[in-house]
Structure formats: C-alpha cells, structure tokens
Design an enzyme around this catalytic site. Structure first.
Site, mmCIF file in Angstrom:
data_model
loop_
_atom_site.group_PDB
_atom_site.id
_atom_site.type_symbol
_atom_site.label_atom_id
_atom_site.label_comp_id
_atom_site.label_asym_id
_atom_site.label_seq_id
_atom_site.Cartn_x
_atom_site.Cartn_y
_atom_site.Cartn_z
ATOM 1 N N PHE A 1 99.821 46.531 58.778
ATOM 2 C CA PHE A 1 99.333 47.909 58.898
ATOM 3 C C PHE A 1 97.875 47.996 58.449
ATOM 4 O O PHE A 1 97.112 48.788 58.968
ATOM 5 C CB PHE A 1 100.200 48.877 58.080
ATOM 6 N N LEU B 1 91.646 38.463 48.614
ATOM 7 C CA LEU B 1 92.531 39.497 49.153
ATOM 8 C C LEU B 1 91.695 40.533 49.899
ATOM 9 O O LEU B 1 91.374 41.588 49.375
ATOM 10 C CB LEU B 1 93.325 40.158 48.019
ATOM 11 N N SER B 2 91.315 40.155 51.096
ATOM 12 C CA SER B 2 90.411 40.971 51.912
ATOM 13 C C SER B 2 90.900 40.914 53.347
ATOM 14 O O SER B 2 90.219 40.395 54.225
ATOM 15 C CB SER B 2 88.987 40.413 51.845
ATOM 16 N N GLU B 3 92.098 41.448 53.574
ATOM 17 C CA GLU B 3 92.749 41.284 54.880
ATOM 18 C C GLU B 3 91.876 41.781 56.014
ATOM 19 O O GLU B 3 91.813 41.171 57.081
ATOM 20 C CB GLU B 3 94.095 42.015 54.915
ATOM 21 N N GLU C 1 96.070 33.973 52.379
ATOM 22 C CA GLU C 1 96.131 34.075 50.927
ATOM 23 C C GLU C 1 97.103 33.042 50.363
ATOM 24 O O GLU C 1 98.240 32.955 50.810
ATOM 25 C CB GLU C 1 96.543 35.511 50.553
ATOM 26 N N HIS D 1 107.435 45.947 51.615
ATOM 27 C CA HIS D 1 107.453 44.516 51.955
ATOM 28 C C HIS D 1 108.481 44.182 53.026
ATOM 29 O O HIS D 1 108.777 43.020 53.251
ATOM 30 C CB HIS D 1 107.786 43.670 50.715
ATOM 31 N N GLN E 1 100.833 37.300 54.126
ATOM 32 C CA GLN E 1 101.862 37.146 53.098
ATOM 33 C C GLN E 1 103.008 38.130 53.233
ATOM 34 O O GLN E 1 104.123 37.857 52.826
ATOM 35 C CB GLN E 1 101.221 37.339 51.717
#
Ligand SMILES: Cc1ncc(C[n+]2csc(CCOP(=O)(O)OP(=O)(O)O)c2C)c(N)n1
Ligand SMILES: [Mg+2]
Lengths: 323, 316
Positions: free
Chosen positions: A85, A55-57, A28, A127, A79
């Site tokens: 997870f 944004l499609s991990e 990303e 984060h 990021q």
C-alpha cells in the site's frame, strides 16, 4: 528430492542472479535473509547484487524503476504484504505507466516479491493483507504460485519478463513441500493456468495456498462421489480465460475461492467472465474474505474472516443442488 | 558552451513556451501546460554542464529541461498536441515528455517522484561501468515529499552520482515556500551529508558553473550535490490560471520577480547583432517546428493502449 516453496523461491533468485548479471536484489534485511528467501545469496553474489536498503520503501521502489530504465533487472523483496500500500504509487503510477506514457521508449522489468502474503496467523490488521486483486485491477502482471515448482517457475518468468510483475507467495503456501526432480524445474509462462486436479462435476478456481484447500475439499467430496476439477490460474493478471473456459465447458458448474475482499476482487472478476462467456447449469458461487475485511488478531477471528474449506464445500454443494 | 549558446537555449525555451501558450489558447494543445517562463536559466545552465551519456528527469514544468537537453522542438510541439510524431507518440503530453535517446528518462507529473528514479538510474549506470551522472529537477514543493527526502538518504549513503536541482520559484501552485518549508531548503540536503548550495537561478552562467562542479564531484565518485536555484515563475502555475484569476501574488511582487529576466541577463552578454541573429534563428526554428507539428498525424484510436506492455498481451 523434496523442495519447499521457500527454497524454490530462493533457488529461482539464485539461478537468475547466476545466469543474468543485470539481475540484482534489494530490500530490507535481505543480506541476513530475515525471511529466508534470500538465504545464502549475499554470500554467493556480494554486495552489488544483494542490496540491503534502509526502511525507505517509496524511494527504493522508484530506485528500482530507475535502475530498470538504466538497463538492470531489479527484484525487490517486501517484508510485509501491507507495504504494497505504501508503494502503490511507485508500482502503479510510475513503473507500470512508463512504457505507455513514453510511447514505448522504455521497459521496466522490475519484480516485486512478497513472501508471506495474506494472513500469517497472529500478525493482525497491518500484516495480513493479500492485495493481488488490486494489482490485477490496475493491470500490473500478478502471479500467486501454489506449489514449489510453480513458485520457482513463475518467479523466474517474472524476473525475465520485461514488464513489472508482482509475485505473491502466500504465507499459507510457504511451508508446502513437493517431491521434485530438480532437473525438471523450469520457467512457467505468465498467464497460463493449470489443472491441479481433473474432475467432471464442478470447477473450483483457487489461487496460492487456497489451491491446497481446494484439493483437500476435492478429496473429501470424492468419497461422496462428487468429482471436482481444481483450476489454478497461477497468474491473476493476465487471467487464463481460455484455460478456465475449457474446464468450465466440461463441468458447467463453477465455484471460486479467493483470499480477497468480496467487492471487485479476483472472484468477482471470474464470476463476471462466467456471466459474459460461460454456459453454466447453476449460478456460480464465490467464497471470499468479507467486504472491507481487516483481519482481526485473535486466531478464531482471523480464521473467521478468511475463506475456508467448509465454506468451499458448502458452496460446491450449493452449485450442485441448484439448476 | 559559449554565452551565445546559453542565450540561444534560454531564448528557445522562452519562445517555445510563448508559442505553446498560444496553442493552448487556440485549442491546438488540450489540457494546458505549466509554463517554464522565468526559469529558463536553470535548465540551460544545468544541461549545458552535462555530457552525452548523462541522464535527466524532469517535472510537470518540464519543457525547458527537455529543450535544453536537445530535443527536437517539432517533436515536443507534436507531443503537446497529441500527435503520432510527438516524442512519446502522443501518449505522454506536456507532463511526460521523454526522449531516451538523449537520456531524458521522462518528465514526471507526481511531485517528488523522479528524484528516486534518477538516483536508481545513476546507481545502475555506474554499476554497469558507465560514467553517467543524473540531474533531477524538482520544485520547492517537492521538498516536502517524503519520497524525495528518502532519495537524498539513498543517494548520500551509496554515493550516487546524482545532482538534485531544486528550482525554488517561491511557490507550490499558490502555497508560498515560507509557509511550506520549515528550516531551510539546503539544510535538508546538508542534513544527509549532501553538499548543498543556493545559487542565482536567473543567471545561466552561474547555474552552469555550479553544475559543472557538481558534475565533477559526481564523476570523481564523491556522490550527490544539491543545488537550490532561486528563481521566479513569471507566468501562471498552469494555463488554467489565465482564466482563474487567483490572487496569491501581488502585481508588485510579480513585476519585481520579472525584473530579473534570464533572457535579458544572458542577452546582455551578447552584442546586439549577435543577439538579433540568434533571435531570428530561434524564430525560424520554431516556425518550422510548429508547422511540422501542426501537419502531423493524430494517433489511431484503435491503438490507444499500444505500448502498455513491453510484451503485447491479450487485452479484454
Ligand atoms: C504528489 C503530488 N501532489 C500534488 C500534485 C499537484 N501539483 C502539481 S504541480 C504542484 C505544485 C508543485 O510545486 P513545486 O514543486 O514548487 O513546482 P512548481 O510548480 O513551482 O514548478 C502541485 C501541488 C502533484 N502533481 N503531485
Ligand atoms: Mg515551486
């Protein structure tokens, strides 16, 4: 020449993109290089080699597995450490399992890079995770470099490795700069630790940014006549047990500092190895995050939950006093 | 691809599955299987439209896909029996059959996972200058997995040569599709700009025709296609159901579903003589295959974690 940790990662990516056409990056905001790790690479290598993803991990992590099965060597930048997870399934249940489940028919050479792992001070609960112990637990090759040279060398080795490898670049280490002769930058083999500082009284095992805390503690204690050996395994899994054994054979005392939660963390594993294999003069100690820790926002609280230099010094004194 | 070839494939899958169920009952296959019985036309039609350099991913209900793609039935039986001569050397079993030499990138037991893997593989093959198309099979249940919907987006954005084959058999285990999928299945794909079609998944010829045009689109750079193949699972979700007596489908519904049998639909396109010839040929093939599998060696427990890593590691 001065080389920063961040620049070392950037250089490793650039060098591997240049020497191996099968390497490509995805993640990303990596074209704009929001994290700086990929700075200049889109301009140099173009859109086929540096892929900005939506944004499609979950999908792009599996996408990388598919690309690896088809012969490429993807490198994914995440990021946020906590995004791991979201993609535990894709790394652990897919990429990691393909080789065995297919009876060795395929390889999955994907590298997962997490620049800014652990606390970033001020980024709070979602984060600030540092989940390298989780990947070690499931048997995914995992490295946590401490220095710019190791950041370069371990990332290069991770990319060239034929298995999935997670590379944690702790936020606390990103600013580290070293005087490096660029011509000596070289791959660092996975699974081989290093003595960051030689000593005779206590072996301190530390990873990533905590190596620098261990070195500072060692400096501080040397004025008291205490000689600390700092062992940096560099790779969490597979662990360099032989290198560690050699150090502990000399010092016979062991402290581990580890930015994981206490239960089943990396430090717990090192202590278990010590219990099984090492002959110690004092019970070993560990300095970790507390059990089940969620990093609270306020700076003082964030710090309170992270393993720190003071706790390390206390633990070192403790193993020196006990017999 | 002649009518006879398609018939041979559906018949082969049907008889393979019936024998596999027998092997589950007799204890030769541990853990059971998800029988593909009733859905054979989809695997047969889709794989018949693919070329040798194409790739597929499969599902927990995957024997039909890999047989239609041409795996050696002896090696598939051996895999289900956990033998060293199995496709995956006995390390994968029923839900993970793979044969990379045939472009089978593995059956995947995580519902909805394989679509994004197939998308990545097709994208990577194209980037390396290969003409590869990927076909990825999944059930109606997978339509609610976010990971698959994310894959639709990536495939459409990047015009990836991938064919999404949704085998809508009406149920995800016991959950009826009407209670699980809001809106329509094809509309979901269409929302991403992917052409989506509903086709009769009981008729191999119809599946073949639809897949051919999807392959054509993919090869000419037009990107993904979504095929919803309506079908019916004739047997259990999994062989555990043979003992469990679940009551989520009425007997009337099951017999209505079974009335459109792909083996009969395709068989009716052959003369009785040709059909009997194919049946005999399939039986002989499966007799031999089962014999080979039953006679092959069990893996050595000392090698239980062989192949875990590409580069052998010291394991403790
Ligand atoms: C992600 C995930 N959730 C749940 C399961 C358990 N499970 C296996 S098959 C299945 C039903 C799948 O339904 P569908 O996708 O329609 O395929 P079908 O079984 O009908 O062929 C479920 C819930 C799983 N394997 N993976
Ligand atoms: Mg279903």
């Amino acid at each position: 020449m001065k080389l920063s940790y961040l620049k070392a990662l950037n250089r490793a990516l650039g060098d591997e993109l240049a020497v191996d056409p099968s390497v490509f990056l995805l993640g990303e905001d990596i074209r704009a290089a929001a994290s700086n790790v990929t700075a200049g690479l889109y301009e140099r290598f173009g859109s086929d080699r540096v892929l900005d993803t939506p944004l499609s991990e979950q999908a792009f992590t599996n996408f990388a597995t598919g690309a690896a099965l088809a012969g490429l060597r993807p490198v994914i930048e995440f990021q946020i450490p906590s995004l791991l997870f979201l993609v535990f399934e894709q790394i652990v249940n897919q990429a990691h399992k393909f080789s065995l489940m297919t009876g060795g028919q395929c390889k999955v050479p994907v590298t997962y890079v997490v620049p800014g792992s652990g606390s970033r001070t001020g980024w709070a609960g979602q984060h600030s995770d540092h989940p390298y112990s989780l990947f070690a637990h499931v048997g995914v090759k995992t490295v946590v470099p401490a220095t710019p040279s190791d950041a370069y060398g371990l990332l290069v080795s991770a990319i060239r490795d034929d298995d999935p490898v997670v590379v944690f670049a702790p936020s606390g280490a990103l600013g580290v700069r070293d005087d490096v002769d660029f011509s000596t930058l070289a791959p660092v083999p996975l699974g081989v630790g290093r003595i960051a500082r030689a000593g005779t009284d206590v072996t301190v095992v530390a990873l990533g940014h905590l190596v620098h805390d261990a070195l500072a503690a060692a400096d501080e204690l040397s004025s008291l006549g205490i000689s600390i050996e700092v062992f940096d395994p560099r790779t969490v899994y597979p662990l360099d047990v032989d290198g560690l054994a050699e150090s502990v054979a000399k010092t016979r005392r062991l402290v581990v500092i580890d930015d994981s939660n206490r239960t089943s963390g990396f430090a717990a594993e090192v202590l278990a190895v010590a219990a099984e294999r090492f002959d110690l003069d004092a019970p070993p100690r560990r300095v970790t995050r507390p059990d089940g820790a969620v990093l609270p926002f306020a700076l003082a609280l964030d710090r309170a939950v992270q393993p720190g230099r003071d706790q390390l010094v206390t633990a070192i004194h403790a193993v020196l006093e006990e017999r | 691809m002649t009518s006879q070839d398609l018939y041979r494939t559906v018949r082969l899958i049907r008889r393979f599955e019936e024998r596999a169920i027998d092997f589950v009952r007799s204890g030769e296959i541990d853990g059971g299987i998800h029988p593909y019985i009733g859905q054979e036309a989809i695997a047969a039609g889709v794989c018949a439209a693919l070329g040798p350099s194409d790739v597929i991913t499969s599902t927990h209900r995957g024997h039909g896909h890999v047989l239609a793609r041409g795996v050696n039935p002896a090696r598939l039986f051996a895999e289900l029996m956990g033998r060293e001569s199995g496709l995956n050397k006995g390390r994968g079993g029923s839900m993970h059959a793979a044969d990379f030499s045939l472009g089978i990138l593995g059956a995947n037991a995580i519902v909805g996972a394989a679509g994004s893997i197939a998308t990545g593989a097709a994208w990577a093959a194209r980037r390396q200058g290969r003409d590869t198309v990927a076909a990825t099979f999944f059930g109606d249940g997978a339509m609610n997995e976010g990971m698959l919907l994310e894959a639709f987006n990536l495939a459409a954005l990047w015009q990836v040569p991938v064919i999404f084959v949704c085998e809508n058999n009406g149920y995800a285990t016991t959950m009826p599709v009407e209670s699980a999928v809001a809106g329509s299945v094809t509309a979901r794909a269409q929302a991403f700009g992917i052409p989506g079609f509903t086709i009769d998944g009981q008729d191999p010829e119809k599946v073949l025709a639809a897949t051919k045009s999807a392959v054509g689109r993919a090869r000419s750079g037009k990107g993904p296609t979504f095929l919803e193949c309506t079908t019916y699972r004739f047997d259990a979700h999994h062989t555990f159901e043979h003992r469990a007596r679940l009551t989520y489908r009425t007997t009337e519904e099951v017999s209505a579903g079974r009335s459109r049998d792909p083996v009969e639909i395709q068989g009716a396109r052959l003369t009785a003589v040709d059909r009997a010839d194919v049946d005999a040929e399939v039986e002989a093939l499966l007799d031999a295959a089962a014999g080979i599998a039953l006679g092959s060696a069990h893996p050595d427990p000392a090698a239980a974690l062989a192949y875990l890593y590409a580069s052998p590691e010291v394991m403790r």
